[in-house]
Every structure is written in structure tokens, then in C-alpha cells.
Design an enzyme around this catalytic site. Structure first.
Site, PDB file in Angstrom:
ATOM      1  N   HIS A 161       7.142  -8.788   5.112  1.00  0.00           N
ATOM      2  CA  HIS A 161       6.676  -9.504   3.991  1.00  0.00           C
ATOM      3  C   HIS A 161       6.874 -10.597   3.678  1.00  0.00           C
ATOM      4  O   HIS A 161       7.164 -11.226   2.334  1.00  0.00           O
ATOM      5  CB  HIS A 161       7.186  -8.182   3.016  1.00  0.00           C
ATOM      6  CG  HIS A 161       6.316  -7.108   3.035  1.00  0.00           C
ATOM      7  ND1 HIS A 161       5.128  -6.949   3.082  1.00  0.00           N
ATOM      8  CD2 HIS A 161       6.533  -5.096   2.795  1.00  0.00           C
ATOM      9  CE1 HIS A 161       4.766  -5.966   3.349  1.00  0.00           C
ATOM     10  NE2 HIS A 161       5.539  -5.071   3.551  1.00  0.00           N
ATOM     11  N   ARG A 235       3.474   5.242  13.041  1.00  0.00           N
ATOM     12  CA  ARG A 235       3.984   4.923  11.815  1.00  0.00           C
ATOM     13  C   ARG A 235       5.581   5.059  11.679  1.00  0.00           C
ATOM     14  O   ARG A 235       5.786   6.184  11.591  1.00  0.00           O
ATOM     15  CB  ARG A 235       2.784   5.495  10.726  1.00  0.00           C
ATOM     16  CG  ARG A 235       3.188   5.034   9.261  1.00  0.00           C
ATOM     17  CD  ARG A 235       2.674   3.888   8.689  1.00  0.00           C
ATOM     18  NE  ARG A 235       2.671   4.069   7.120  1.00  0.00           N
ATOM     19  CZ  ARG A 235       3.593   3.126   6.501  1.00  0.00           C
ATOM     20  NH1 ARG A 235       4.336   2.579   7.678  1.00  0.00           N
ATOM     21  NH2 ARG A 235       3.386   3.000   5.800  1.00  0.00           N
ATOM     22  N   CYS A 283      -2.036   9.347   9.539  1.00  0.00           N
ATOM     23  CA  CYS A 283      -1.768   8.500   7.862  1.00  0.00           C
ATOM     24  C   CYS A 283      -2.305   8.813   7.684  1.00  0.00           C
ATOM     25  O   CYS A 283      -3.735   8.958   6.865  1.00  0.00           O
ATOM     26  CB  CYS A 283      -1.138   7.344   8.888  1.00  0.00           C
ATOM     27  SG  CYS A 283      -0.930   5.870   7.302  1.00  0.00           S
ATOM     28  N   TYR A 418       1.396   7.692  -1.484  1.00  0.00           N
ATOM     29  CA  TYR A 418       0.454   8.176  -0.982  1.00  0.00           C
ATOM     30  C   TYR A 418      -0.110   8.965  -2.553  1.00  0.00           C
ATOM     31  O   TYR A 418       0.515  10.820  -1.953  1.00  0.00           O
ATOM     32  CB  TYR A 418       1.251   8.868  -0.227  1.00  0.00           C
ATOM     33  CG  TYR A 418       1.926   8.210   1.032  1.00  0.00           C
ATOM     34  CD1 TYR A 418       1.490   7.986   2.507  1.00  0.00           C
ATOM     35  CD2 TYR A 418       2.830   7.734   1.026  1.00  0.00           C
ATOM     36  CE1 TYR A 418       1.275   7.375   3.281  1.00  0.00           C
ATOM     37  CE2 TYR A 418       3.525   7.137   2.615  1.00  0.00           C
ATOM     38  CZ  TYR A 418       2.517   7.107   3.219  1.00  0.00           C
ATOM     39  OH  TYR A 418       3.115   6.178   4.568  1.00  0.00           O
TER      40      TYR A 418
END
Length: 569
Positions: A161, A235, A283, A418
Site C-alpha cells: 500500500h 495467500r 481464499c 472475511y
């Protein structure tokens, strides 16, 4: 909040020739268009909940103070995409002294560590005042973790980021330079958290590089029932830890701290009865990119390849817990923690219901092998928990601690990620505390071949094309059928399935499928075709037709019909 606008305008005036600040210049110029337009432009930077402030909020919030998922970076975006040159220049701002600003000593910055004293942070040579931002947003308590000190360690971890928009916004908060001519490199200072990342297969397509997240080419997924280890999607939420097998220990607190926790070495875990289960791991954001095409969401832009199927081997968690005297209790949970740490030394964490962990049919494993080979580092070496039928986020890698508790894991990934929401829920109305954490995943399928845009030759005798893909449903539900259509649902054709012979409720592996899709002569003359695929599981759950009906702001649970457009030859 007006102070933020004033600071942005002041910065623009001080740097009139700096191209990366073109948005500030445009905002200032827009003030000549009238008061109404000026107010709208001003809100882009100064209003609570605006894109600009949410950018910095995303940068500081996720993963403690880290740059986590950057959920809110593109809200109502109307700006042009950054060029590589723009971002390259922006990454030098924090190590470039600003002659128009004063210089502060480190002890002066340290004094500004509370709202009543102003909240200052440093990044490289820059000193930044983030007081107004911290006071007007939830998560201000997280910002306080770096109040009066450096954010460099967090930036070093969450480099996915480190973008133009975040750097540009941060620079608008800059008030000075930090005294000193030497700017330590954050990665070197931290012992380079990324220096010992494992080598990955060249075919893996990264969704982000730090932390590393990648999927294999979708065209390869349906070639083998067991996904090759080197092509299994990766992941990671944090840097991959280095864990020596001879030093590995797993702590198991089965009594809520009332007794001394059990500690198991790798050798002791391997000495327990060995069990094997075939399970697909998916995922929660698999196929997110398709949902994004309907409306922007926040998260990694996964295709349909963030899934893999493997044969996992290890000790059953139910045996270990029962040996410790754990009894069934529907209100209890099992918490998992990994060796991967964020900059505040908090581990990745997740939890599952105790009922799943204790159920022998649940097949939860302390796994040390993947497809008959030792786990690789990217996949949790030396031990990871495998929770068959459950979203990938609960299959914690580099497992270091297990605890039985009367509450879920308090980790960010259990409480504030999630989770699914209504299509009408947005970032102004979302309340993660009221949503259930994803456990079992919904039924889904994907077309692996032909690829989107591919020119496909129609069989001249049978007048068909061959279509291949995968299907899977969470909770151990068996795939009963995969239906395909080439005429938008007017006619459907059932695929042939390749799947493990496992009972329903324990059918944790995926199903591969192959179909011969008839192509009428008039359709072939059109020279193009859109293929739709949908799967049906043993509970007769079926994929929804449109992403518009299941859209959610995090882009999870993306299981609408998979649609692929091809050209016919």
C-alpha cells in the site's frame, strides 16, 4: 476538518511545479467555478469519510497500525491512474528535506503524542501532524500507537500500500523535517523482514508482492486433480516467518489458562497417529475481480485461481484436544495463532467452533505434509492447521498456539475482515461487529478452459467445444452437478465430474469437470460465444446468476455464475 483543506492548499502553493500534487492544484483552481463547486471540491479533502481521509485511515488501521487491506483507498475515485514515474517520485518525498518547512528534533516530536498536544508522526525525514484525522475517525486509537514516533516500521511491512495516493495524502499532512542527515532504510533497520522470503514458481501471478499473494494461471488449474505444490495459490498477510524445525514448538492451552499449557515439538506431533484428508483450500476473495467489474470493492484483485486441491497429512486435532480432556461444548471456540507477526508483534490469528475441531468427521489436521511432501514455507512449514470445508483464512499457517476459549479470536482477520454483507451496505453503514465470520464457503465453480477471448475450434463432426473447470462447496458438501449453457440459459448441458469417492459431509476436495458444449451452426456463424457455468451441491444449493445480487464491499463469497466469452473458429 477545514484545517486539512487549508493545509492541502498551502502545500500546493509551496510546490507549484511538483507534478504529483496535480490533484491539489486542480482542487484549488476549481474554487473559481463558484461556491457550490468549491464546496464539493473541498469535501474531497476535508470532510469526515471523504476519499482523502479514508486513504490515510486505510493506511494506518489494518493490522494494528499497518497498511493491511487498504479497504478505503478508492472511494468515489475520479482521478487518473498514477504513472510509474509519479509513484517513483512520491517514494522519495519522505527522504527529501523540505526547505519551506521547519526542522524538528526527535525529542520535540515525542512530545506530540496526544490530542491535546497534537499528534505528530515521522516517516523518514518528514514530520506529519495527523491530529484532525485521528480525532474524527474510528481507529484513532490505532494511530496513537505511533503518536510521537516513526511509522517507518509499519510502512516497511505493508509495502503493497505504499502507493501514490497514500504518499500524496501523507505529504499533505507534512509540517516539517526531522533533524539529521542520515535517513536509515526502514527495511535494513528492521533486519529486512522481506529478505528471507521463499523463492516462488515463475508461473504464479502476483496480486501483491509484499506480502506475497499469487495465483496460478487459470488454464492450468483443471489439468490435475491434486494441485502441484509449487502452483498452489499463495495467500500471505505478513512476511513469511523463518521457523527451524528443531526449534519448533506448538503451545496448546486446552483449559483456558487454568493449567499449564501443553507444548508439543514437531517430532512429537509426527509421532501421533497420521491421518490424511483431501481438501480444497479457497481464499475468501477468490473471483473478487469479477465482483469488482460490477462495482468497486476493497481487497486483492483475485481471479478464479485463488484455490487449490491437495492431499494433507498430519495429526487429528480432535485426538489432541480429547487427550487434554476437552469436552464438547457448542458455545466454545478453538483459537489459532501463527508465527507471522505484524509490526506490533501481534500474530495472524483465526478461530473455528469447538464443535468442528472435536468432530472426527471434521478432519481438522495439524498438517505437516502436502501431497506427500513436507509443507513448503509459503504453505505453513513446519505445521499448519487444515480445517477442511472452511474458508482459507481459518487454515492458519506456521501454527504456534492453539487455545480453547469461550470467545472467537480477537484478531483483525476474525473480527474485522472475511465477513459478508448486504449489497446495500457501504463503508458508511457497515458494522463488522454484527456480522458472522465466514466459516464454510458457498458452492462455486469456474471455467478454466477455454480462456476469456480465446479462439476455440469447433469440432467439425460433433459440432461442440470442450470446456473444463472446477467446482467446490464448503462444509464437506459434495458437488452433484455442473451445468453449462452457451445460449444464456435457454438450454443446459451437464458436465462429467472427476471427484473423490468420499461421503457427503466429508467431501472436502474439489470436483473437476469436463463438458462437450454443443454449438449449433447458426451460433458458430456468429463467431462468438459466452459460456456460463453453475454448480449444484448435495444440499441443492446453486450458484446465483448475477454478481449484482451478491455484491459486498469486501468482495468475498464471489460465487455467481462463471461466464467466459470466447471466439469460435
Amino acid at each position: 476538518m477545514r484545517l486539512l483543506w487549508q493545509r492541502a492548499v498551502r502545500l500546493q502553493k509551496l510546490l507549484p511545479q511538483t507534478r504529483p500534487h496535480r490533484r491539489l492544484l486542480a482542487t484549488t483552481t476549481a474554487s473559481a467555478r463558484g461556491n457550490g463547486q468549491e464546496e464539493r471540491e473541498r469535501r474531497k479533502w476535508s470532510s469526515p469519510g471523504s476519499k482523502a481521509e479514508m486513504l490515510l485511515y486505510g493506511a494506518f488501521w489494518v493490522g494494528g497500525l499497518g497498511l493491511g487491506y487498504f479497504w478505503l483507498t478508492q472511494r468515489n475515485s475520479s482521478t487518473a491512474e498514477a504513472t510509474p514515474d509519479d509513484e517513483a517520485v512520491a517514494r522519495l518525498w519522505h527522504i527529501t528535506p523540505r526547505k519551506d518547512l521547519p526542522t524538528y528534533k526527535a525529542d520535540q516530536v515525542e512530545q506530540h503524542n496526544a490530542p491535546d498536544k497534537r499528534i505528530w508522526v515521522t516517516y523518514g525525514l518528514g514530520v506529519y501532524d495527523v491530529t484532525e484525522f485521528a480525532e474524527n475517525h474510528p481507529g484513532g486509537d490505532k494511530i496513537m500507537m505511533a503518536a510521537g514516533s516513526a511509522i517507518d516500521p509499519f510502512w516497511a511491512i505493508y509495502q503493497q500500500h505504499n502507493t501514490l495516493e497514500v504518499l500524496e495524502l501523507l505529504e499533505s499532512f507534512r509540517i516539517g523535517n526531522l533533524e539529521g542527515l542520515i535517513v536509515p532504510n526502514a527495511e535494513e533497520e528492521l533486519g529486512s523482514p522481506w529478505a528471507q522470503e521463499p523463492v516462488r514458481h515463475a508461473l504464479l501471478k502476483p496480486a501483491s508482492k509484499r506480502p506475497f499473494n499469487a495465483e496460478p494461471p487459470i488454464g492450468l488449474l483443471a489439468e490435475k486433480f491434486y494441485t502441484p505444490n509449487e502452483l498452489f495459490y499463495v495467500r500471505n498477510h505478513l512476511p513469511v516467518p523463518v521457523v527451524a524445525s528443531e526449534e519448533y514448538e506448538l503451545e496448546i492451552d486446552a483449559c483456558g489458562g487454568e493449567q499449564k499449557p501443553l507444548t508439543l515439538t514437531l517430532a512429537q506431533i509426527k509421532a501421533l497417529p497420521r491421518h490424511t484428508v483431501t481438501a480444497a483450500i479457497m481464499c475468501g476473495g477468490n473471483r473478487r475481480s469479477e465482483m469488482t467489474s460490477i462495482k468497486a470493492v476493497k481487497g486483492l484483485s483475485w481471479g478464479a485461481g485463488a484455490v487449490g486441491n491437495a492431499k494433507w497429512s498430519g495429526a487429528r486435532l480432535c485426538d489432541v484436544l480429547r487427550e487434554q480432556g476437552v469436552q464438547p461444548n457448542e458455545s466454545m471456540h478453538v483459537l489459532f495463532e501463527g508465527a507471522d507477526l505484524d509490526p506490533t508483534s501481534h500474530p495472524y490469528g483465526a478461530s473455528i467452533p469447538l464443535s468442528k475441531a472435536l468432530d472426527p468427521r471434521g478432519d481438522v489436521l495439524l498438517a505437516y505434509e502436502m501431497n506427500d511432501e513436507p509443507l513448503t514455507r509459503d504453505h505453513g512449514y513446519p505445521i499448519r492447521v487444515i480445517v477442511p470445508g472452511t474458508v482459507g483464512a481459518r487454515n492458519v499457517k506456521w501454527l504456534t498456539r492453539i487455545a480453547v476459549a469461550d470467545h472467537e479470536s480477537d484478531s483483525h482477520w476474525q473480527q474485522n475482515d472475511y465477513k459478508g454483507f448486504s449489497p446495500s451496505t457501504d463503508w458508511d453503514t457497515v458494522d463488522f461487529g454484527k456480522a458472522e465470520a465466514i466459516q464454510a464457503m458457498p458452492v462455486t465453480s469456474a471455467i478454466c478452459t477455454p480462456l476469456p477471448g480465446e479462439r476455440v475450434k469447433v469440432d467439425p463432426q460433433g459440432r461442440y467445444i470442450t470446456v473444463r473447470g472446477y467446482a467446490w462447496s464448503g462444509g464437506g458438501r459434495k458437488i452433484l452437478r455442473v451445468d453449462l449453457t452457451g445460449d444464456e440459459g435457454k438450454t443446459w448441458h451437464v458436465a462429467e465430474l472427476e471427484q473423490e469417492d468420499a461421503p457427503d459431509g466429508r467431501h472436502y476436495g474439489w470436483s473437476l469437470w469436463t463438458a462437450r458444449l454443443p454449438i449449433p451452426e447458426e451460433q458458430q456463424q456468429q463467431q462468438q460465444l459466452e459460456i456460463w457455468a453453475k454448480a449444484v451441491d448435495s444440499a441443492y444449493n446453486v450458484q446465483p446468476e448475477k454478481f449484482e445480487h451478491i455484491w459486498n464491499l469486501r468482495g468475498v463469497l464471489a460465487n455467481a455464475y462463471h461466464k467466459v466469452k470466447v471466439k469460435l473458429a
